[in-house]
Write a protein that holds these residues in place. Structure first.
Motif, PDB file in Angstrom:
ATOM      1  N   ASN A 147     -42.578  24.491  15.470  1.00  0.00           N
ATOM      2  CA  ASN A 147     -42.645  25.952  15.271  1.00  0.00           C
ATOM      3  C   ASN A 147     -44.042  26.369  14.828  1.00  0.00           C
ATOM      4  O   ASN A 147     -44.217  27.098  13.850  1.00  0.00           O
ATOM      5  CB  ASN A 147     -41.604  26.421  14.248  1.00  0.00           C
ATOM      6  N   SER A 148     -45.048  25.872  15.566  1.00  0.00           N
ATOM      7  CA  SER A 148     -46.417  26.164  15.187  1.00  0.00           C
ATOM      8  C   SER A 148     -47.300  26.325  16.421  1.00  0.00           C
ATOM      9  O   SER A 148     -46.887  26.021  17.538  1.00  0.00           O
ATOM     10  CB  SER A 148     -46.975  25.043  14.304  1.00  0.00           C
ATOM     11  N   ALA A 149     -48.514  26.793  16.174  1.00  0.00           N
ATOM     12  CA  ALA A 149     -49.503  26.917  17.235  1.00  0.00           C
ATOM     13  C   ALA A 149     -50.848  26.441  16.712  1.00  0.00           C
ATOM     14  O   ALA A 149     -51.148  26.584  15.523  1.00  0.00           O
ATOM     15  CB  ALA A 149     -49.619  28.359  17.690  1.00  0.00           C
ATOM     16  N   ILE A 150     -51.627  25.881  17.624  1.00  0.00           N
ATOM     17  CA  ILE A 150     -53.013  25.529  17.350  1.00  0.00           C
ATOM     18  C   ILE A 150     -53.849  26.306  18.350  1.00  0.00           C
ATOM     19  O   ILE A 150     -53.600  26.236  19.560  1.00  0.00           O
ATOM     20  CB  ILE A 150     -53.259  24.014  17.490  1.00  0.00           C
ATOM     21  N   VAL A 151     -54.797  27.074  17.838  1.00  0.00           N
ATOM     22  CA  VAL A 151     -55.622  27.919  18.691  1.00  0.00           C
ATOM     23  C   VAL A 151     -57.090  27.640  18.407  1.00  0.00           C
ATOM     24  O   VAL A 151     -57.512  27.640  17.255  1.00  0.00           O
ATOM     25  CB  VAL A 151     -55.320  29.419  18.437  1.00  0.00           C
ATOM     26  N   ARG A 152     -57.847  27.381  19.485  1.00  0.00           N
ATOM     27  CA  ARG A 152     -59.296  27.242  19.354  1.00  0.00           C
ATOM     28  C   ARG A 152     -59.918  28.557  19.819  1.00  0.00           C
ATOM     29  O   ARG A 152     -59.598  29.044  20.904  1.00  0.00           O
ATOM     30  CB  ARG A 152     -59.836  26.073  20.180  1.00  0.00           C
ATOM     31  N   LEU A 153     -60.776  29.116  18.977  1.00  0.00           N
ATOM     32  CA  LEU A 153     -61.330  30.430  19.287  1.00  0.00           C
ATOM     33  C   LEU A 153     -62.785  30.528  18.878  1.00  0.00           C
ATOM     34  O   LEU A 153     -63.312  29.694  18.151  1.00  0.00           O
ATOM     35  CB  LEU A 153     -60.502  31.517  18.599  1.00  0.00           C
ATOM     36  N   ASP A 154     -63.412  31.582  19.376  1.00  0.00           N
ATOM     37  CA  ASP A 154     -64.774  31.923  19.000  1.00  0.00           C
ATOM     38  C   ASP A 154     -64.679  33.073  18.005  1.00  0.00           C
ATOM     39  O   ASP A 154     -64.363  34.197  18.389  1.00  0.00           O
ATOM     40  CB  ASP A 154     -65.557  32.342  20.243  1.00  0.00           C
TER      41      ASP A 154
END
Length: 74
Positions: A45-52
């Motif tokens: 129940n999670s998310a990993i997000v790579r962002l600028d």
């Protein structure tokens, strides 16, 4: 040429119960300008997000998840 720092955030998502939920969230977040990668886990129940972070804020990512119909505990 300047290189923007990348940031990876991990957060919980409430309200998911199937693979369609995962797909919906990945599409919503992945469509945001400044998001480079998104991986949602139904198991965790999670998310990993790579962002600028120069292009998008963490709050904007959370809002996209919430706009898709899910909750992000803060």
């Amino acid at each position: 040429m300047t290189t923007s720092a990348r940031e990876t955030i991990e957060f919980k998502i409430e309200g998911m119960d199937c693979a369609h939920c995962v797909s919906t969230i990945e599409k919503a977040v992945g469509a945001l300008s400044g998001v480079e990668a998104v991986k949602v886990s139904l198991t965790d129940n999670s998310a990993i997000v790579r962002l600028d972070p120069s292009q998008i804020s963490q709050d904007a990512v959370f809002e996209a998840v919430e706009d898709a119909g899910y909750d992000v505990p803060r």
